[in-house]
Design a protein around this motif. Structure first.
Motif, PDB file in Angstrom:
ATOM      1  N   GLY A  42      13.468  -4.168   2.910  1.00  9.56           N
ATOM      2  CA  GLY A  42      13.891  -3.492   3.658  1.00  9.56           C
ATOM      3  C   GLY A  42      13.747  -1.944   3.365  1.00  9.56           C
ATOM      4  N   GLN A  43      12.949  -1.644   2.453  1.00  7.37           N
ATOM      5  CA  GLN A  43      12.955  -0.247   2.138  1.00  7.37           C
ATOM      6  C   GLN A  43      11.370   0.093   2.225  1.00  7.37           C
ATOM      7  OE1 GLN A  43      15.217   1.802  -1.003  1.00  7.37           O
ATOM      8  NE2 GLN A  43      15.872  -0.176  -1.826  1.00  7.37           N
ATOM      9  N   PHE A  44      11.211   1.257   2.422  1.00  5.15           N
ATOM     10  CA  PHE A  44       9.900   1.903   2.799  1.00  5.15           C
ATOM     11  C   PHE A  44       9.319   2.832   1.824  1.00  5.15           C
ATOM     12  CE2 PHE A  44      11.020   0.841   7.164  1.00  5.15           C
ATOM     13  CZ  PHE A  44       9.889   0.307   7.669  1.00  5.15           C
ATOM     14  N   ALA A  45       8.183   2.750   1.190  1.00  3.90           N
ATOM     15  CA  ALA A  45       7.555   3.588   0.173  1.00  3.90           C
ATOM     16  C   ALA A  45       6.120   4.311   0.938  1.00  3.90           C
ATOM     17  CB  ALA A  45       6.889   2.867  -0.974  1.00  3.90           C
ATOM     18  N   ALA A  46       5.987   5.526   0.880  1.00  2.00           N
ATOM     19  CA  ALA A  46       4.926   6.174   1.401  1.00  2.00           C
ATOM     20  C   ALA A  46       4.053   6.787   0.294  1.00  2.00           C
ATOM     21  CB  ALA A  46       5.482   7.414   1.992  1.00  2.00           C
ATOM     22  N   ASN A  47       2.849   6.482   0.786  1.00  3.52           N
ATOM     23  CA  ASN A  47       1.907   6.976  -0.328  1.00  3.52           C
ATOM     24  C   ASN A  47       1.024   8.158   0.296  1.00  3.52           C
ATOM     25  OD1 ASN A  47       2.347   4.972  -2.217  1.00  3.52           O
ATOM     26  ND2 ASN A  47       1.068   3.518  -1.155  1.00  3.52           N
ATOM     27  N   LEU A  48       1.040   9.341   0.048  1.00  2.00           N
ATOM     28  CA  LEU A  48       0.619  10.430   0.559  1.00  2.00           C
ATOM     29  C   LEU A  48      -0.586  10.981  -0.546  1.00  2.00           C
ATOM     30  CD1 LEU A  48       0.634  12.858   2.680  1.00  2.00           C
ATOM     31  CD2 LEU A  48       2.295  13.936   1.379  1.00  2.00           C
ATOM     32  N   PHE A  69       8.531  -3.616  -0.894  1.00  2.00           N
ATOM     33  CA  PHE A  69       8.403  -2.380   0.024  1.00  2.00           C
ATOM     34  C   PHE A  69       7.754  -2.759   1.172  1.00  2.00           C
ATOM     35  CE2 PHE A  69       9.674  -0.198  -4.034  1.00  2.00           C
ATOM     36  CZ  PHE A  69      10.770   0.594  -3.571  1.00  2.00           C
ATOM     37  N   ASP A  70       7.982  -2.094   2.351  1.00  2.00           N
ATOM     38  CA  ASP A  70       6.833  -1.826   3.441  1.00  2.00           C
ATOM     39  C   ASP A  70       6.284  -0.496   3.130  1.00  2.00           C
ATOM     40  OD1 ASP A  70       7.311  -3.929   5.447  1.00  2.00           O
ATOM     41  OD2 ASP A  70       9.218  -3.374   5.609  1.00  2.00           O
ATOM     42  N   VAL A  71       4.960  -0.614   3.379  1.00  2.00           N
ATOM     43  CA  VAL A  71       4.428   0.648   2.690  1.00  2.00           C
ATOM     44  C   VAL A  71       3.822   1.663   3.750  1.00  2.00           C
ATOM     45  CG1 VAL A  71       2.322   1.391   1.143  1.00  2.00           C
ATOM     46  CG2 VAL A  71       3.724  -0.693   0.616  1.00  2.00           C
ATOM     47  N   VAL A  72       3.804   2.756   3.731  1.00  4.54           N
ATOM     48  CA  VAL A  72       3.255   3.817   4.868  1.00  4.54           C
ATOM     49  C   VAL A  72       2.127   4.537   3.973  1.00  4.54           C
ATOM     50  CG1 VAL A  72       3.727   5.762   6.301  1.00  4.54           C
ATOM     51  CG2 VAL A  72       5.549   3.825   5.782  1.00  4.54           C
ATOM     52  N   GLU A  73       1.168   4.684   4.658  1.00  2.00           N
ATOM     53  CA  GLU A  73      -0.015   5.269   3.984  1.00  2.00           C
ATOM     54  C   GLU A  73      -0.461   6.583   5.038  1.00  2.00           C
ATOM     55  OE1 GLU A  73      -1.430   4.587   1.211  1.00  2.00           O
ATOM     56  OE2 GLU A  73      -1.130   2.297   0.784  1.00  2.00           O
ATOM     57  N   LEU A  74      -0.296   7.543   4.134  1.00  2.00           N
ATOM     58  CA  LEU A  74      -0.912   8.955   4.732  1.00  2.00           C
ATOM     59  C   LEU A  74      -1.893   9.588   3.866  1.00  2.00           C
ATOM     60  CD1 LEU A  74       2.806   9.231   5.168  1.00  2.00           C
ATOM     61  CD2 LEU A  74       1.520  10.594   6.959  1.00  2.00           C
ATOM     62  N   ASP A  75      -2.736  10.420   4.458  1.00  2.00           N
ATOM     63  CA  ASP A  75      -3.630  11.419   3.864  1.00  2.00           C
ATOM     64  C   ASP A  75      -3.858  12.514   4.583  1.00  2.00           C
ATOM     65  OD1 ASP A  75      -5.284  11.152   6.152  1.00  2.00           O
ATOM     66  OD2 ASP A  75      -6.422   9.405   5.613  1.00  2.00           O
ATOM     67  N   VAL A  99      12.048   6.874   4.808  1.00  2.00           N
ATOM     68  CA  VAL A  99      11.287   6.428   3.561  1.00  2.00           C
ATOM     69  C   VAL A  99      12.011   6.624   2.308  1.00  2.00           C
ATOM     70  CG1 VAL A  99       9.110   7.213   2.017  1.00  2.00           C
ATOM     71  CG2 VAL A  99       8.989   6.698   4.492  1.00  2.00           C
ATOM     72  N   GLY A 100      12.122   5.618   1.392  1.00  2.00           N
ATOM     73  CA  GLY A 100      12.912   5.797   0.154  1.00  2.00           C
ATOM     74  C   GLY A 100      12.334   6.251  -1.130  1.00  2.00           C
ATOM     75  N   LEU A 101      10.840   6.350  -1.114  1.00  2.00           N
ATOM     76  CA  LEU A 101      10.168   6.627  -2.325  1.00  2.00           C
ATOM     77  C   LEU A 101       8.657   7.317  -1.744  1.00  2.00           C
ATOM     78  CD1 LEU A 101       9.375   6.228  -5.603  1.00  2.00           C
ATOM     79  CD2 LEU A 101       8.348   3.922  -4.480  1.00  2.00           C
ATOM     80  N   ALA A 102       8.377   8.311  -2.368  1.00  2.00           N
ATOM     81  CA  ALA A 102       6.835   8.921  -1.998  1.00  2.00           C
ATOM     82  C   ALA A 102       6.274   9.112  -3.214  1.00  2.00           C
ATOM     83  CB  ALA A 102       7.314  10.237  -1.287  1.00  2.00           C
ATOM     84  N   VAL A 103       4.965   8.860  -3.052  1.00  2.00           N
ATOM     85  CA  VAL A 103       3.736   8.869  -4.018  1.00  2.00           C
ATOM     86  C   VAL A 103       2.809   9.923  -3.570  1.00  2.00           C
ATOM     87  CG1 VAL A 103       2.057   7.556  -5.425  1.00  2.00           C
ATOM     88  CG2 VAL A 103       4.109   6.432  -4.898  1.00  2.00           C
ATOM     89  N   VAL A 104       2.632  10.855  -4.477  1.00  2.00           N
ATOM     90  CA  VAL A 104       1.679  12.052  -3.839  1.00  2.00           C
ATOM     91  C   VAL A 104       0.783  12.358  -4.671  1.00  2.00           C
ATOM     92  CG1 VAL A 104       1.755  14.501  -3.080  1.00  2.00           C
ATOM     93  CG2 VAL A 104       3.954  12.999  -2.951  1.00  2.00           C
ATOM     94  N   ARG A 105      -0.584  12.271  -4.300  1.00  2.00           N
ATOM     95  CA  ARG A 105      -1.568  13.014  -5.022  1.00  2.00           C
ATOM     96  C   ARG A 105      -2.146  14.244  -4.230  1.00  2.00           C
ATOM     97  NH1 ARG A 105      -7.011  10.058  -7.410  1.00  2.00           N
ATOM     98  NH2 ARG A 105      -5.628   9.608  -8.829  1.00  2.00           N
ATOM     99  N   GLN A 106      -2.165  15.448  -4.924  1.00  2.00           N
ATOM    100  CA  GLN A 106      -2.576  16.679  -4.316  1.00  2.00           C
ATOM    101  C   GLN A 106      -3.198  17.594  -5.184  1.00  2.00           C
ATOM    102  OE1 GLN A 106      -0.403  19.831  -4.459  1.00  2.00           O
ATOM    103  NE2 GLN A 106       0.260  18.491  -6.321  1.00  2.00           N
TER     104      GLN A 106
END
Ligand code: CP
Length: 298
Positions: A42-48, A69-75, A99-106
């Motif tokens: 029921g929670q969303f994680a986003a990978n940016l 998690f349901d996963v959202v992918e962004l680039d 979204v409840g958590l974000a993973v970020v590479r930049q």
């Protein structure tokens, strides 16, 4: 009343005590068994991911799915960052969307720290340019611990393009904190005085280290093209050098590997090599990191 901001982020390995690192290692071990995994259904994680990635991006995706998690992918190509939207506004938007958590590479060193003040969801640094790669470091530590059951007294040699390596920076810090002796092998122009003073040769390294951590030459962060023709013989792990390593010693590499440059092609999957084991452990360790952050344990 002023809202209390969440500090549940993993931006740098330096924020973790030894106790927290051991907690994550033991938690990763526990989460190998699916019956021990909590569900964040029921929670969303986003990978940016604004820099390329195979291992980190995919292993976070799998870790998040395994935790429900349901996963959202962004680039950086399809998101509105291309229209000039800032990283802060992108993360604030994701938070606003639920979204409840974000993973970020930049690419900007410590670029996420400017976002933590106003963004309340847990943020994970998945690599910030030449800065840090704390989750890679934690999976490397997990792999070392899995083999040696300790860090104290180990000699770990980190070899390669130190100047441009976020992996080396995070690992050098954590390994010293955990009681290992860390030495370095590098071409003079890739040495980094902020990370290391004690340089040795690769011939000295193979005969004395318990862990040989090889690094990729990061051509994308160099201004000119580096000639790598003689690199293996001068600075890399040849078959002849591997034969001189101690029986119990292991080889690590964060990958991607330049086969035949920092390591002989035939050694990538040799008995001492834990390179693919590191990748497997990456999924488990990233589950542990997410679990710990979501539960407020870090
Ligand atoms: N080790 C690592 O960070 O690999 P990727 O760039 O493929 O994620």
């Amino acid at each position: 009343m002023t809202a209390i901001r969440s500090k549940r982020n993993l931006l740098s390995i330096k924020q973790l005590s030894n106790e927290q690192i051991y907690h994550l290692i033991h938690l990763a071990e526990k989460l190998k068994d699916p019956v021990n995994r909590p569900s964040f259904s029921g929670q969303f994680a986003a990978n940016l991911f604004l820099e390329p990635s195979t291992r980190t991006k995919t292993s976070f995706h799998i870790a998040e799915k395994r935790l429900g998690f349901d996963v959202v992918e962004l680039d950086g190509i399809d998101s509105s960052l291309t229209k000039g939207e800032s990283l802060y506004d992108t993360l604030k938007t994701l938070e606003s969307l639920g979204v409840g958590l974000a993973v970020v590479r930049q690419s900007e060193v410590d670029g996420l720290s400017t976002c933590t003040e106003g963004v309340d969801i847990p943020l994970i640094n998945a690599g910030d340019g030449c800065g840090e790669h704390p989750t890679q470091s934690l999976l490397d530590l997990y792999t070392i611990y899995e083999h040696f059951q300790s860090f104290k007294g180990l000699h770990v040699c980190i070899a390669g393009d130190l100047k441009h390596s976020r992996v080396a920076r995070s690992n050098a810090y954590a390994l010293r904190q955990l009681g290992a002796t860390v030495s370095f092998v590098s071409k003079p122009e890739w040495q980094d005085p902020t990370m290391a003073q004690n340089y040795i040769t690769m011939d000295e390294a193979v005969e004395t280290c318990d862990v040989l951590m090889l690094l990729r030459i990061q051509h994308e962060r160099h201004t000119g093209h580096e000639e790598t023709g003689s690199y293996l013989e001068q600075y890399g792990l040849t078959v002849e050098r591997e034969a001189r390593m101690m029986k119990h010693s292991i080889i690590l590499h964060p990958a991607p590997v330049n086969r035949g440059v920092e390591i002989d092609e035939s050694l990538v999957e040799c008995e001492k090599s834990k390179i693919f084991r590191q990748m497997t452990n990456g999924v488990t360790m990233r589950m542990a990191i997410i679990h710990a952050l979501m539960k407020g344990e870090l």
